[in-house]
Design a protein around this motif. Structure first.
Motif, PDB file in Angstrom:
ATOM      1  N   ARG A 125      33.967  33.607  25.442  1.00 59.45           N
ATOM      2  CA  ARG A 125      34.468  34.437  26.543  1.00 59.45           C
ATOM      3  C   ARG A 125      33.321  34.834  27.462  1.00 59.45           C
ATOM      4  N   LEU A 126      32.185  35.158  26.854  1.00 57.55           N
ATOM      5  CA  LEU A 126      31.027  35.543  27.645  1.00 57.55           C
ATOM      6  C   LEU A 126      30.556  34.384  28.514  1.00 57.55           C
ATOM      7  N   LEU A 127      30.501  33.191  27.959  1.00 48.63           N
ATOM      8  CA  LEU A 127      30.016  32.025  28.696  1.00 48.63           C
ATOM      9  C   LEU A 127      31.039  31.492  29.684  1.00 48.63           C
ATOM     10  N   LEU A 128      32.294  31.435  29.284  1.00 43.92           N
ATOM     11  CA  LEU A 128      33.333  30.838  30.127  1.00 43.92           C
ATOM     12  C   LEU A 128      34.024  31.855  31.031  1.00 43.92           C
ATOM     13  N   GLY A 129      33.913  33.142  30.682  1.00 43.65           N
ATOM     14  CA  GLY A 129      34.568  34.167  31.473  1.00 43.65           C
ATOM     15  C   GLY A 129      36.056  34.211  31.204  1.00 43.65           C
ATOM     16  N   SER A 130      36.717  35.124  31.848  1.00 49.04           N
ATOM     17  CA  SER A 130      38.158  35.219  31.699  1.00 49.04           C
ATOM     18  C   SER A 130      38.787  35.407  33.072  1.00 49.04           C
ATOM     19  N   GLU A 131      39.350  34.338  33.575  1.00 52.47           N
ATOM     20  CA  GLU A 131      40.024  34.411  34.876  1.00 52.47           C
ATOM     21  C   GLU A 131      41.226  35.348  34.797  1.00 52.47           C
ATOM     22  N   THR A 132      41.936  35.292  33.678  1.00 51.36           N
ATOM     23  CA  THR A 132      43.110  36.155  33.500  1.00 51.36           C
ATOM     24  C   THR A 132      42.703  37.616  33.526  1.00 51.36           C
ATOM     25  N   GLN A 133      41.624  37.958  32.833  1.00 53.48           N
ATOM     26  CA  GLN A 133      41.142  39.343  32.820  1.00 53.48           C
ATOM     27  C   GLN A 133      40.778  39.797  34.229  1.00 53.48           C
ATOM     28  N   HIS A 134      40.165  38.922  34.986  1.00 50.78           N
ATOM     29  CA  HIS A 134      39.797  39.260  36.364  1.00 50.78           C
ATOM     30  C   HIS A 134      41.050  39.507  37.215  1.00 50.78           C
ATOM     31  N   VAL A 135      42.048  38.652  37.053  1.00 50.98           N
ATOM     32  CA  VAL A 135      43.293  38.853  37.801  1.00 50.98           C
ATOM     33  C   VAL A 135      43.941  40.180  37.388  1.00 50.98           C
ATOM     34  N   LEU A 136      43.974  40.450  36.085  1.00 46.86           N
ATOM     35  CA  LEU A 136      44.564  41.697  35.597  1.00 46.86           C
ATOM     36  C   LEU A 136      43.895  42.932  36.196  1.00 46.86           C
ATOM     37  N   THR A 137      42.582  42.902  36.287  1.00 46.06           N
ATOM     38  CA  THR A 137      41.866  44.087  36.745  1.00 46.06           C
ATOM     39  C   THR A 137      41.793  44.217  38.264  1.00 46.06           C
ATOM     40  N   HIS A 138      42.026  43.137  38.997  1.00 47.12           N
ATOM     41  CA  HIS A 138      41.883  43.200  40.445  1.00 47.12           C
ATOM     42  C   HIS A 138      43.180  43.018  41.230  1.00 47.12           C
ATOM     43  N   SER A 139      44.241  42.608  40.583  1.00 42.31           N
ATOM     44  CA  SER A 139      45.510  42.399  41.279  1.00 42.31           C
ATOM     45  C   SER A 139      46.207  43.735  41.553  1.00 42.31           C
ATOM     46  N   HIS A 140      46.824  43.808  42.730  1.00 43.53           N
ATOM     47  CA  HIS A 140      47.595  45.004  43.070  1.00 43.53           C
ATOM     48  C   HIS A 140      49.090  44.811  42.811  1.00 43.53           C
ATOM     49  N   ILE A 141      49.454  43.660  42.259  1.00 42.65           N
ATOM     50  CA  ILE A 141      50.847  43.436  41.863  1.00 42.65           C
ATOM     51  C   ILE A 141      50.880  43.182  40.367  1.00 42.65           C
ATOM     52  N   PRO A 142      52.027  43.334  39.734  1.00 43.70           N
ATOM     53  CA  PRO A 142      52.113  43.130  38.278  1.00 43.70           C
ATOM     54  C   PRO A 142      51.729  41.700  37.872  1.00 43.70           C
ATOM     55  N   VAL A 143      51.142  41.603  36.685  1.00 46.91           N
ATOM     56  CA  VAL A 143      50.724  40.317  36.117  1.00 46.91           C
ATOM     57  C   VAL A 143      51.339  40.187  34.734  1.00 46.91           C
TER      58      VAL A 143
END
Length: 147
Positions: A125-143
């Motif tokens: 997770r540290l090396l590859l990151g989490s695109e889903t986590q980024h969307v969850l934390t930055h989206s203003h609409i439900p995910v």
């Protein structure tokens, strides 16, 4: 309930489950769907993680990736049609996958994002990151995240 659902796909089996769930939800709610595949840009230099290659080769490779992405969202469109769901097939070229997902949701006036989480932990997770986590934390609409 929902009028337009963005379904992000990367073609993985887990992502295919998210596509199925998103289309089923759209069919239940009468929503239309925007199917999105984000295509990365080819690394252009050694420092970006790739070997230096000729510009024509880069263009050809990016074209192949774009064609594969279009085929992927066209398949989602066909799946949706089989369920009576209107699907708009969209591809976006970006190295910032999460930002591209959020941007596409805004652009197409979506009121829900559906995507998969690969559930990576620890070093992966540290090396590859989490695109889903980024969307969850930055989206203003439900995910809606599926695993």
């Amino acid at each position: 309930m929902y009028k337009r659902i963005l379904i992000a796909t990367d073609g993985s089996p887990l992502s295919d489950k998210a596509v199925e769930s998103g289309l089923s939800l759209a069919a239940l709610t009468g929503a239309s769907v925007v199917a999105l595949k984000v295509v990365p840009r080819y690394p252009r230099s050694y420092f970006e993680g790739g070997m230096p290659v000729d510009a024509s080769d880069v263009k050809r490779i990016e074209g192949q990736w774009g064609d594969a992405a279009q085929a992927m969202v066209d398949a989602v469109k066909a799946q949706g049609a089989a369920q009576g769901v209107t699907v708009k097939a969209v591809t976006a070229k970006s190295d910032l996958v999460a930002e591209a997902v959020i941007s596409a949701a805004k652009k197409h006036k979506c009121d829900l994002i559906v995507m998969a989480s690969h559930g990576r932990k620890g070093l992966k997770r540290l090396l590859l990151g989490s695109e889903t986590q980024h969307v969850l934390t930055h989206s203003h609409i439900p995910v809606l995240v599926l695993r």
